[in-house]
Design an enzyme around this catalytic site. Structure first.
Site, PDB file in Angstrom:
ATOM      1  CG  ASP A  25      -0.789   8.266   6.328  1.00 42.12           C
ATOM      2  OD1 ASP A  25      -1.603   7.643   5.630  1.00 42.12           O
ATOM      3  OD2 ASP A  25      -0.625   8.047   7.542  1.00 42.12           O
ATOM      4  CB  THR A  44      -5.825   2.886   7.686  1.00 40.83           C
ATOM      5  OG1 THR A  44      -4.401   2.970   7.760  1.00 40.83           O
ATOM      6  CG2 THR A  44      -6.235   1.635   6.915  1.00 40.83           C
ATOM      7  CE  LYS A  93       2.011  -3.085  -3.964  1.00 41.51           C
ATOM      8  NZ  LYS A  93       1.132  -2.452  -4.984  1.00 41.51           N
ATOM      9  CE1 TYR A 141       0.180  -4.953  10.724  1.00 42.52           C
ATOM     10  CE2 TYR A 141      -0.075  -6.416  12.613  1.00 42.52           C
ATOM     11  CZ  TYR A 141       0.243  -5.176  12.089  1.00 42.52           C
ATOM     12  OH  TYR A 141       0.619  -4.157  12.935  1.00 42.52           O
TER      13      TYR A 141
END
Ligand code: UDP
Length: 311
Positions: A32, A36, A91, A145
């Site tokens: 990660d 977020t 991306k 998205y």
């Protein structure tokens, strides 16, 4: 002991997946970049079989040793997050999917892509079966998205066909539960945060738009079943219990014992009017059936947010 790599492992759904695969005896690697996600979500996973790698999956990725499964869950996933980070969202859905598929090829790992009900856009077919191709506005603000995830599905199918790797695609419908970010802007933390602070609840539009909410552990169960199945084409996971957003606001008020007023604001651009998964395929192929009733799941989620300091 299988090794399972989870991108977005410090996120809301990713962290629940880490927990589940550890419980199943896997060695788990969470990857990660924490834009977020947060370490708080995985801090309790003090297990020698658990490793965290801070890495942006849009960059070349590599891990040493064998990897048996890769679950690609990295992405901003709430409308305000992907509106705030449109390029990063594009991306991670495109380059991040490419990089993680490349690693799956190298390791001959089984690959599962986190796709979304957003690929159906503002659907013209209701409920939405997997065979529906969707109604997406490619140039609207949500397009970053939706189109990234549509590309990710195409890329995943191409790697399956061309490179012969085992791929799976889950289309995730609205999911809620502990470890959502209070400020992520999605309706569940937004409404619960409002009632707990005794602020007005903000309903967008008239509140007649509908959603079907699935508790995170039910989603995780569906994902595990899909990973272990032989199904290569997308499968919807969620619940078929659909309600209006206004009704949802009333329910949260009632469960939290709140008198907070409801105020109305304009509906965001391209906000889908109705959403409910057709779960026939998940029932038939995976024997999937969600087990947590909405009220039970919301009580657990309200409890989680009550226990947080940042309210
Ligand atoms: N919504 C709302 N108030 C909020 C946040 C969201 O009325 O504070 C509405 C939003 O417009 C949408 C629904 O709730 O119709 C679900 O929004 P969310 O962002 O959770 O997910 P979506 O299903 O739109 O991706």
């Amino acid at each position: 002991m299988p090794t399972t790599l989870i991108t977005g492992g410090a996120g809301f759904i990713g962290s629940h997946l880490c927990e589940r695969f550890l419980a199943e005896g896997h060695h788990v690697i969470a990857m990660d970049n924490l834009i977020t996600g947060t370490i708080d979500n995985i801090d309790h996973l003090r297990d020698p079989r658990f490793h965290f790698i801070k890495h942006d999956v849009t960059e070349y990725m590599y891990v040493c040793g064998k990897v048996d499964n890769i679950l690609h869950f990295a992405s901003p996933a709430s409308p305000i997050d992907y509106l705030r980070m449109p390029i990063q969202t594009l991306k991670v859905g495109s380059l991040g999917t490419h990089k993680s598929l490349g690693l799956a090829c190298e390791k001959r790992a089984r690959y599962l892509l986190a796709s979304t009900s957003e690929i159906y856009g503002d659907p013209l077919v209701h409920p939405q079966p997997e065979s529906y191709w969707g109604n997406v506005n490619p140039i609207g603000p949500r397009g970053v998205y939706d189109e990234a995830k549509r590309f990710a599905e195409a890329m995943t199918m191409a790697y399956g066909r061309y490179h012969g790797i085992e791929t799976r695609i889950v289309r995730i419908f609205n999911t809620y539960g502990p470890r959502m970010r209070l400020d992520d802007g999605r309706v569940v933390p937004s409404f619960i945060g409002s009632v707990l602070r005794n602020d007005p609840i903000t309903v967008y539009g008239s509140g007649t738009q509908t959603r079907s909410f699935c508790f995170v552990t039910d989603l995780v169960e569906g994902i595990c079943r899909l990973l272990h199945s032989a199904e290569r084409e997308p499968v919807n996971i969620g619940t078929e219990f659909e309600m209006t957003i206004l009704g949802f606001a009333e329910l949260i008020k009632q469960l939290a014992g709140s008198e907070a007023p409801i105020v109305f604001k304009p509906l965001p651009v391209d906000d889908p009017k109705n959403r409910r998964p057709d779960l026939t395929k998940a029932h038939t192929i995976l024997g999937y059936k969600p087990s947590i009733q909405l009220e039970e799941g919301l009580r657990k989620t309200i409890e989680y947010f009550r226990s947080r300091q940042e309210l």
